[in-house]
Design an enzyme around this catalytic site. Structure first.
Site, PDB file in Angstrom:
ATOM      1  N   HIS A 269       0.869  -1.099  -0.451  1.00 37.11           N
ATOM      2  CA  HIS A 269      -0.088   0.069   0.262  1.00 37.11           C
ATOM      3  C   HIS A 269       0.947   1.371   0.107  1.00 37.11           C
ATOM      4  CE1 HIS A 269      -2.293  -3.104   3.114  1.00 37.11           C
ATOM      5  NE2 HIS A 269      -3.135  -2.428   1.965  1.00 37.11           N
TER       6      HIS A 269
ATOM      7  N   ASP B 119       2.483   1.899   2.933  1.00 33.06           N
ATOM      8  CA  ASP B 119       3.243   0.946   4.130  1.00 33.06           C
ATOM      9  C   ASP B 119       5.076   1.240   3.724  1.00 33.06           C
ATOM     10  OD1 ASP B 119       1.385  -0.303   4.705  1.00 33.06           O
ATOM     11  OD2 ASP B 119       1.616  -1.755   2.478  1.00 33.06           O
TER      12      ASP B 119
HETATM   13  C1  XLS Z   1      -7.410  -6.961   3.995  1.00 33.70           C
HETATM   14  C2  XLS Z   1      -6.439  -7.267   3.519  1.00 33.70           C
HETATM   15  C3  XLS Z   1      -5.906  -6.001   2.418  1.00 33.70           C
HETATM   16  C4  XLS Z   1      -5.776  -6.071   1.190  1.00 33.70           C
HETATM   17  C5  XLS Z   1      -5.036  -4.534   0.314  1.00 33.70           C
HETATM   18  O1  XLS Z   1      -7.777  -7.831   4.637  1.00 33.70           O
HETATM   19  O2  XLS Z   1      -6.519  -8.455   2.828  1.00 33.70           O
HETATM   20  O3  XLS Z   1      -4.906  -6.475   3.699  1.00 33.70           O
HETATM   21  O4  XLS Z   1      -4.873  -7.471   0.282  1.00 33.70           O
HETATM   22  O5  XLS Z   1      -5.388  -3.818   0.944  1.00 33.70           O
END
Ligand code: XLS
Ligand code: NI
Ligand code: NI
Length: 445
Positions: free
Chosen positions: A110, A113
């Site tokens: 993201h 991150d």
């Molecule tokens: C949350 C999601 C998130 C997505 C990316 O439950 O899995 O991590 O994969 O935003």
């Protein structure tokens, strides 16, 4: 990727651990693969090519173990610098050291991150530009690639009522600015795909929600994002990641079938595919393999987020996958579908809160990769060497010729079927032989 290249920044974070070798199932070396041999050919591809594993930046390098009942437990040495850019660089050094030591070819992130969000949009944009320059260097040096990028449209309090589906247009604009930056970052880093996971695209109460209007807004937003990315030369896939709930009470991307309905209704099927996550499937009261099958049958099985839930409780625990029989069922769908369309297998999984050693990050990924490798070998053997497919096909044999075939081809009417029934009487019982199928699976795992 240059397999032997281990990338270490100004400091080595995972000391005493080198490139993780494949040693086979007789080995008791904790830092070795027992099943995942990246060069082993299964069918027409190597294991590395089948899986296209990715490391999730958020869990592995940012998640320090806090939960609603307690503070962080993990003291990551890459998070100690005072300056946010320096912290982000240290974290990236740690990330590329880990990714090259474990031998995983891709990563996913993201926007925030990579570097913490700034105090305003301008500062966030500046920080992203700096850190993506650094990421580009690291990628070139290591050969590690970006499987997908995404924007975090759920953590900041401004998104408490949603991002693209927020009832306030000002928030929708802010989300658009963030997605534009995240698309730019993904394109700059050669990202192969871009993900939308709608954590807060849903509602907490239908009483205060105009669902139709919010879904129209979401579709409009996705069209705009697609158009922008394409105008910037992005050729990859967009993935929607279904999840039924958490953090919202109800999320619009509930499950694969719901997402398909949305994509078809709003004319997005040409550019969007699905990223299926194990623990999201089980939260929706489906199995992982069910969600994969729904996506595969519609030609949109794009990517996977690998993890697992806990059998005794019902939330997104994001544990590393270990259940080989369940994964074998998933790999049967995966192989019969001809693999993934553009994506890979991203470990959207976190080590437990009390797994506080840096070595635990290695154990977790080694375990997950070995579990998938073992499941792939089992599924491949089932498809090639067992009577699994023949038994399944045999159940439908009455449609292969004669009137059954005519029915499939649309040549018969309801009256025709009724006449056939009247002429042949009560059908014979035909066993579904579920236990036999389960035995075949167990024979090969
Ligand atoms: C949350 C999601 C998130 C997505 C990316 O439950 O899995 O991590 O994969 O935003
Ligand atoms: Ni998830
Ligand atoms: Ni996910």
């Amino acid at each position: 990727m240059k397999n032997s290249t281990v990338i270490i920044g100004k400091q080595e974070y995972f000391q005493g651990i080198g490139r993780i070798p494949f040693e086979g199932r007789e080995s008791d070396h904790p830092f070795a693969f027992k099943w995942y041999d990246e060069n082993r050919v299964v069918g027409d591809k190597t294991m590395k090519e089948h899986f296209r594993f990715a490391v999730a930046y958020w869990h592995t390098f940012c998640g320090t173990g806090n939960d609603p009942f307690g503070a962080a437990t993990k003291d990551f040495p890459w998070l100690t610098a005072n300056d946010p850019i320096e912290r982000a660089r240290d974290k990236m050094d740690a990330a590329f050291e880990f990714i090259t030591k474990i031998g995983i070819p891709f990563y996913c992130f993201h926007d925030f991150d990579l570097v913490e969000e700034g105090e305003n949009l301008g500062e966030s944009t500046r920080r992203l530009e700096i850190i993506t320059d650094y990421a580009r260097e690291k990628q070139t040096e290591s050969g590690v690639k970006l499987l997908w990028g995404t924007a975090n449209l759920f953590s900041n309090p401004r998104y408490m009522n949603g991002a693209a589906t927020n009832p306030d247009f000002a928030v929708v604009c802010y989300a658009a600015a963030q997605v534009k930056n995240a698309l730019d970052a993904t394109i700059k880093l050669g990202g192969e795909n871009y993900v939308f996971w709608g954590g807060r695209e849903g509602y907490m109460s239908l009483l205060n929600t105009d669902m139709k209007r919010e879904l129209d807004h979401l579709a409009r937003f996705l069209h705009m994002a697609r158009d922008y990315a394409r105008s910037q030369g992005f050729k990859g896939n967009f993935f929607i990641e279904p999840k039924p709930m958490e953090p919202s009470k109800h999320q619009y991307d509930f499950d694969a079938a719901t997402c398909l309905n949305f994509l078809r209704q709003y004319d997005l099927m040409d550019d969007f595919k699905l990223n299926i996550e194990v623990n999201h499937a089980t939260l929706a009261q489906h199995t992982f393999q069910h969600e994969l099958q729904v996506a595969a049958d519609a030609g949109v099985l794009g990517s996977m987020d690998a993890n697992r839930g806990d059998y005794q409780n019902g939330w997104d625990t994001d544990q590393f996958p270990t259940n080989v029989p369940e994964l074998t069922e998933a790999m049967l769908v995966f192989l019969e579908a001809g693999g993934l369309k553009g994506g890979g297998i991203n470990f959207d999984a976190k080590t437990r809160r009390n797994s506080t050693d840096l070595a635990d990050i290695f154990y977790a990924h080694i375990g997950g990769m070995d579990a998938f490798a073992r499941a792939l070998l089992a599924a491949d053997a089932i498809l090639k060497n067992s009577s699994y497919k023949a038994w399944r096909e045999q159940r439908y044999a009455s449609f292969d010729a004669g009137s059954g075939k005519d029915f499939e081809n649309g040549k018969l009417s309801l009256t025709d079927l009724a006449k056939l029934a009247a002429g042949s009487g009560e059908p014979e019982k035909r066993s579904g032989r579920q236990e036999l199928f389960e035995n075949i699976l167990n024979q090969y795992v």
